[in-house]
Design a protein around this motif. Sequence first.
Motif: not given
Lengths: 437, 252
Positions: A384-393, A395, A399-400, B73, B76-77, B84, B106
């Motif tokens: 979730y943290y990564l996704r809030t930074r714009g990284i799609p699920k 990816e 990445l994890l 995401e 975010a985009h 957090f 992004v």
Amino acid sequence: MELKEKLMSSYLAFEEQVDMENDIHSERNKAIKFFESTGFPTKRMEAWKYTSLNSILKEDYSIFPKKEDAIDYKDIKKYLIHDIDTYTIVFIDGIYSSHLSRTTHDKLDACLMSSALNKSKYKSIMDKYFNKIVPEESMSSLNTAFAKEGAYIRIPKNVSAEKPIQILNFSTGNESALMIQPRNLIIAEDGSHVQIIERHQSLTDNPVLTNSVTEVYVGQNAEVDYYKIQNDKTTSSLIDNTFIKQERDSTCSLHTFSLGGKITRNNLRFYQHGQNCNSILKGVTILEGKQHVDHNTLVHHIEPNCESHQDYKGIFSEKSVGVFNGSILVDRLAQKTNAFQSNNNILLDDGATCNSKPQLEIFADDVKCSHGCTIGQLNNEALYYLRTRGIPKKEARALLMFAFANKVLGSVKIPEIKKRITKQIALKLEVELGFNL
Amino acid sequence: MLNIKNLHASVDGVKILKGIDLEINAGEVHAIMGPNGSGKSTLASVIAGNEDFEVTEGDILFEKANISELSPEERAHKGIFLSFQYPIEIPGVSVTNFIKTSINQVRKSRGQKDMPANEMLKKIREKSALLDMDRKFLSRSLNEGFSGGEKKRNEIFQMAMLEPKLAILDETDSGLDIDALRIVSDGVNRLRNKGNATLVITHYQRLLDYVVPDVVHVLVDGKIVKTGGKELAKELEERGYDWLKEERAEMT
């Protein structure tokens, strides 16, 4: 004919090729007798509970392949660490290839086991080291019985090998099925330093079974840095038996990258025979399909004030299977031992399996030993943290996983290996990284 | 910019937000204060798209488009950023590589090419200097072994890099010493402009001395019970939340 019977009858033919007067041959005779009495390991044995060799023992393997010179450098280049200067010892179908190798006798020996076994000038060394730390076990005994060729590396006292040494075993597929049994001996004398890279690689899809034994002697205050790259075809299997004896103040680290192969079994044993030894065992395993990797490790703490660190990470998808059976044995004398073990696994699919079994036997009363194993899925909070930074699920998941496996690479000392393995991991996990590796 | 209408949300069947109305315009800083458990962090999570929370009623409009159904995401985009309260540790990915991946993903969503390496490097240098971050810090694994202050600074660094339209700061002040608080607040203030908006969620008034809000809302039991200017924050600091809880109890 069953493989065992075939091997037993091949042994008679094998004897005709070797010097039976040599002392080594009595070791071979002893070993074949042991193998004859035990046969191949089965799941009934505790150490093989989770790994069955049945599927690979039914092939009709050639035991004595024909010599083949048709392999060119361009065929094997991509499997080499070729962007840095190294010594290379190359075997094609178990037979030494002089035109692909770059051996040396200058300052250090990086050459052939067959020479070491047969030439009289090596006799005292063979008497001292050959088959001295190989336990009587089915697979390692089988290797000893057929011990003939492999890499022989000796780094004299206080010599630091200025470039890494690569041991490469290729199989060509000239035989419809091939069994090879490389036998390596590595001696790092007191105060010496060496880096070794080992790889087994099939060039075709014909079945290959490799049963290798490597003895490593790490002298006082010596340092051995060993990398095993296991990224073979799904038709190739490997039983790797590596035994390491460390003297006081020595360090030995061994990284195993298991990224491909049908069945891979790593029997890895460290014996600490002096104080202030440090043993480092690291592994990254990433499998898919029906691949199977079994890490069977032992660190035997015999003397006081030593350390060991085991860190194995696995990612298993589809129907792949991972096994980790890690032992730490601390003798009564081995006070002030610091022994750590960790095994973390991620299962990506319902069909994937992981068996993790830490085994600690501690007979000293003043030691620090810890172990931890986890089997789980990816951390949803991190996702979730990564996704809030714009990284799609997708990816973010990749990445994890990459990050998880990458953790082990921190201790890799050869940058080219680190880069290559990192890339390989990214490729396998289909990570679209926003940065260059 | 952000328009929340009658928002109800629950987690595991427990109702947490019970009808929130909130409008934030470009250029504004809003603060949401409230006692523990009033739903402040839930509101932040729901705006950011956390799938653990279920929106049962109401809408979230961002730049007039309904984003209630969008993934984190996608939000975010569109330019929504959540700092957090407890940033997650991700061993194995460096701060630099993480932010590069984030920025380029992004950009990709907007049909842009990857940011050229030299431009990225320049931006990273500039923004990390803004937050007084050590260069070594950037090559460390994301949040792993970071102190509370380092984690929060790293959040604001990411915000500075991503330049969101709406930044939600969830308890960014908790666990910060006064120096770190000043650095973080300075960073936030310098990123403010006419085109973006900030939603500060906090339990304490302290942060609001540095990041001065235009509007303060008080959230009690899943509802905004009072809205006022920055002086409301001071009043809450002096009087606590109990009087508002009582008012809310009387109302219901």
